[in-house]
Write a protein that holds these residues in place. Structure first.
Motif, PDB file in Angstrom:
ATOM      1  N   MET A   1       0.940  -1.275   0.007  1.00  0.00           N
ATOM      2  CA  MET A   1       0.108  -0.130  -0.095  1.00  0.00           C
ATOM      3  C   MET A   1       0.932   1.116   0.237  1.00  0.00           C
ATOM      4  O   MET A   1       0.351   2.094  -0.733  1.00  0.00           O
ATOM      5  N   LYS A   2       1.972   1.029   0.780  1.00  0.00           N
ATOM      6  CA  LYS A   2       2.963   2.301   0.759  1.00  0.00           C
ATOM      7  C   LYS A   2       3.532   2.673  -0.754  1.00  0.00           C
ATOM      8  O   LYS A   2       4.057   3.653  -0.922  1.00  0.00           O
ATOM      9  N   LEU A   3       3.720   1.564  -1.441  1.00  0.00           N
ATOM     10  CA  LEU A   3       4.552   1.562  -2.681  1.00  0.00           C
ATOM     11  C   LEU A   3       3.540   2.255  -3.402  1.00  0.00           C
ATOM     12  O   LEU A   3       3.646   3.271  -4.457  1.00  0.00           O
ATOM     13  N   LEU A   4       2.120   2.043  -3.547  1.00  0.00           N
ATOM     14  CA  LEU A   4       1.094   2.603  -4.074  1.00  0.00           C
ATOM     15  C   LEU A   4       0.802   4.196  -3.882  1.00  0.00           C
ATOM     16  O   LEU A   4       0.889   4.901  -4.578  1.00  0.00           O
ATOM     17  N   GLU A   5       1.056   4.341  -2.667  1.00  0.00           N
ATOM     18  CA  GLU A   5       1.253   5.893  -2.023  1.00  0.00           C
ATOM     19  C   GLU A   5       2.376   6.717  -2.714  1.00  0.00           C
ATOM     20  O   GLU A   5       1.941   7.593  -3.247  1.00  0.00           O
ATOM     21  N   ILE A   6       3.589   6.129  -2.730  1.00  0.00           N
ATOM     22  CA  ILE A   6       4.590   6.613  -3.426  1.00  0.00           C
ATOM     23  C   ILE A   6       4.536   6.779  -4.944  1.00  0.00           C
ATOM     24  O   ILE A   6       4.448   7.834  -5.505  1.00  0.00           O
ATOM     25  N   SER A   7       3.499   5.906  -5.554  1.00  0.00           N
ATOM     26  CA  SER A   7       3.453   5.890  -7.030  1.00  0.00           C
ATOM     27  C   SER A   7       2.575   7.099  -7.252  1.00  0.00           C
ATOM     28  O   SER A   7       2.487   7.567  -8.404  1.00  0.00           O
ATOM     29  N   GLY A   8       1.789   7.682  -6.149  1.00  0.00           N
ATOM     30  CA  GLY A   8       0.776   8.587  -6.540  1.00  0.00           C
ATOM     31  C   GLY A   8       1.150   9.782  -5.714  1.00  0.00           C
ATOM     32  O   GLY A   8       0.398  10.872  -5.514  1.00  0.00           O
ATOM     33  N   HIS A   9       2.540   9.899  -5.210  1.00  0.00           N
ATOM     34  CA  HIS A   9       3.020  11.103  -4.580  1.00  0.00           C
ATOM     35  C   HIS A   9       3.239  12.158  -5.563  1.00  0.00           C
ATOM     36  O   HIS A   9       3.623  11.915  -6.796  1.00  0.00           O
TER      37      HIS A   9
ATOM     38  N   ARG B   1      -1.833   6.570  10.972  1.00  0.00           N
ATOM     39  CA  ARG B   1      -0.321   6.825  11.608  1.00  0.00           C
ATOM     40  C   ARG B   1       0.390   7.645  10.755  1.00  0.00           C
ATOM     41  O   ARG B   1       0.608   7.666   9.352  1.00  0.00           O
ATOM     42  N   MET B   2       0.545   8.978  11.104  1.00  0.00           N
ATOM     43  CA  MET B   2       1.192  10.230  10.354  1.00  0.00           C
ATOM     44  C   MET B   2       2.545  10.075   9.893  1.00  0.00           C
ATOM     45  O   MET B   2       3.389  10.487  10.260  1.00  0.00           O
ATOM     46  N   ASP B   3       2.981   8.884   9.118  1.00  0.00           N
ATOM     47  CA  ASP B   3       4.305   8.489   8.555  1.00  0.00           C
ATOM     48  C   ASP B   3       4.493   8.613   7.373  1.00  0.00           C
ATOM     49  O   ASP B   3       5.439   7.956   6.811  1.00  0.00           O
ATOM     50  N   MET B   4       3.664   9.665   6.606  1.00  0.00           N
ATOM     51  CA  MET B   4       3.914   9.781   5.134  1.00  0.00           C
ATOM     52  C   MET B   4       5.228  10.863   4.945  1.00  0.00           C
ATOM     53  O   MET B   4       5.467  11.669   5.860  1.00  0.00           O
ATOM     54  N   PHE B   5       5.911  10.458   3.700  1.00  0.00           N
ATOM     55  CA  PHE B   5       7.069  11.584   3.622  1.00  0.00           C
ATOM     56  C   PHE B   5       6.726  12.838   2.403  1.00  0.00           C
ATOM     57  O   PHE B   5       5.563  12.596   2.069  1.00  0.00           O
ATOM     58  N   ALA B   6       7.658  13.758   2.939  1.00  0.00           N
ATOM     59  CA  ALA B   6       7.281  15.011   2.223  1.00  0.00           C
ATOM     60  C   ALA B   6       5.800  15.442   2.115  1.00  0.00           C
ATOM     61  O   ALA B   6       5.204  15.249   0.950  1.00  0.00           O
ATOM     62  N   THR B   7       5.489  15.986   3.239  1.00  0.00           N
ATOM     63  CA  THR B   7       4.167  16.586   3.330  1.00  0.00           C
ATOM     64  C   THR B   7       4.233  18.315   3.498  1.00  0.00           C
ATOM     65  O   THR B   7       5.047  18.624   4.016  1.00  0.00           O
ATOM     66  N   PHE B   8       3.233  18.877   2.978  1.00  0.00           N
ATOM     67  CA  PHE B   8       2.926  20.365   3.295  1.00  0.00           C
ATOM     68  C   PHE B   8       2.143  20.309   4.750  1.00  0.00           C
ATOM     69  O   PHE B   8       1.549  19.294   5.003  1.00  0.00           O
ATOM     70  N   SER B   9       1.914  21.589   5.275  1.00  0.00           N
ATOM     71  CA  SER B   9       1.365  21.520   6.562  1.00  0.00           C
ATOM     72  C   SER B   9       0.078  21.230   6.350  1.00  0.00           C
ATOM     73  O   SER B   9      -0.631  20.740   7.053  1.00  0.00           O
ATOM     74  N   VAL B  10      -0.708  21.689   5.181  1.00  0.00           N
ATOM     75  CA  VAL B  10      -2.080  21.401   5.098  1.00  0.00           C
ATOM     76  C   VAL B  10      -2.459  19.875   4.832  1.00  0.00           C
ATOM     77  O   VAL B  10      -3.583  19.362   4.989  1.00  0.00           O
ATOM     78  N   ASP B  11      -1.465  18.997   4.789  1.00  0.00           N
ATOM     79  CA  ASP B  11      -1.657  17.639   4.566  1.00  0.00           C
ATOM     80  C   ASP B  11      -1.984  16.778   5.721  1.00  0.00           C
ATOM     81  O   ASP B  11      -2.074  15.799   5.958  1.00  0.00           O
ATOM     82  N   ARG B  12      -1.863  17.759   7.059  1.00  0.00           N
ATOM     83  CA  ARG B  12      -2.729  16.817   8.124  1.00  0.00           C
ATOM     84  C   ARG B  12      -4.008  16.886   8.074  1.00  0.00           C
ATOM     85  O   ARG B  12      -4.778  16.450   8.849  1.00  0.00           O
TER      86      ARG B  12
END
Ligand SMILES: CC(C)=CCC/C(C)=C/CC/C(C)=C/COP(=O)(O)O
Length: 286
Positions: A127-135, A189-200
């Motif tokens: 799932m995290k791989l899919l997350e990176i593919s859409g980052h 769990r907020m462990d996403m990489f490279a987020t903006f502050s609005v991404d909370r």
């Protein structure tokens, strides 16, 4: 038809009546006339109280017409239409809160990869791989690289517009997130990489908007064989599903995100930068 909240015991004997606004209860006096400067939602509540309705019904039609109430009596319409007008907001509110409750329940049920020890925790890396593919970063970097490497004018035009679309997506999603400010699900769990502050904030899902917009873009501008086209659609769907399974989003964040991304593609088409436009822009700045 009286609203259920009007059935409170304090309505008889001229005692204060409880009215609700945004879940906070406020006192309304039955003896005082309606304050014309009251916010519309309070006027609506007051009007839906049966006692107040009786008092208003006893007023002469001329007084009712002159009362300036927002309930529709100004046009001299009878009670049935008034009731219809007052009922609609409550029905909408009930429908919305039911949808919200279903959304929260379903999202919790589907958040099976929210952490390693969740029921589907072993699928989390996929799932995290899919997350990176859409980052945003891989998409922006990949598009910039293709733009740089492309040696045909048509290729450069397509890549430039995709790049603009990606930037537009980041801006629009950021604006909507900052306006709506819906918190991410509690089980995320907020462990996403490279987020903006609005991404909370979670509404809408930026991954879903990007996947939908890029999916449409790829299908429209890259001549792909049928199996590849199916793969693109599958990827869009899986990116959306992975957002909910990872516990990053509620279902409605993703559904709205897909719709927003679909519309964003229309915007990209409308604002399409042709080589002529680009030359004009570059000519002006030079
Ligand atoms: C060049 C530049 C401004 C790059 C920024 C790319 C970036 C950090 C994008 C954020 C992508 C992101 C984490 C979105 C959140 O997606 P959700 O699906 O969790 O809303």
């Amino acid at each position: 038809m009286p609203s259920p909240k009007a059935k409170n015991p304090g309505r008889s004997g001229g005692s204060p009546v409880l009215g609700s606004s945004n879940g906070r209860y406020e006192f309304m006096s039955l003896t005082k006339p309606l304050n014309r400067s009251s916010p519309p939602h309070l006027l609506q509540r007051q009007g839906s109280d049966p006692t107040t309705a009786r008092l208003r019904a006893s007023e002469s039609p001329t007084r009712r017409r002159g009362s300036g109430s927002s309930t529709g009596s100004a046009s001299g319409q009878g009670p049935p239409e008034e009731d219809g007008i007052r009922l609609n907001p409550s029905l909408i509110r009930v429908a919305l809160s039911s949808l919200l409750a279903i959304d929260l329940w379903l999202s919790k049920q589907l958040g099976v990869c929210a952490c390693e020890d969740s029921s589907w925790g072993s699928v989390r890396p996929l799932m995290k791989l899919l997350e990176i593919s859409g980052h945003g970063i891989p998409w922006l970097a990949g598009t910039a690289y293709c733009l740089y490497k492309s040696d045909s004018a048509a290729g450069q035009e397509v890549m430039l517009n995709l790049f603009m679309g990606l930037l537009l997506d980041l801006i629009l999603v950021g604006i909507v997130k900052a306006l709506v400010r819906r918190r991410r699900p509690a089980h995320n769990r907020m462990d996403m990489f490279a987020t903006f502050s609005v991404d909370r904030y979670s509404f809408p899902s930026g991954h879903a908007t990007r996947a939908a917009m890029c999916g449409r873009f790829l299908l429209a501008h890259l001549v792909l064989a049928a199996p590849l086209r199916v793969l693109v659609l599958l990827w869009v769907g899986l990116v959306g599903l992975s957002r909910v399974m990872l516990g990053r989003h509620n279902v409605t964040d993703v559904v709205f995100g897909f719709w927003m991304g679909y519309c964003q593609y229309n915007l990209v088409e409308m604002l399409w930068l042709s080589p002529q436009t680009l030359q004009g822009l570059l000519g002006q700045s030079a």
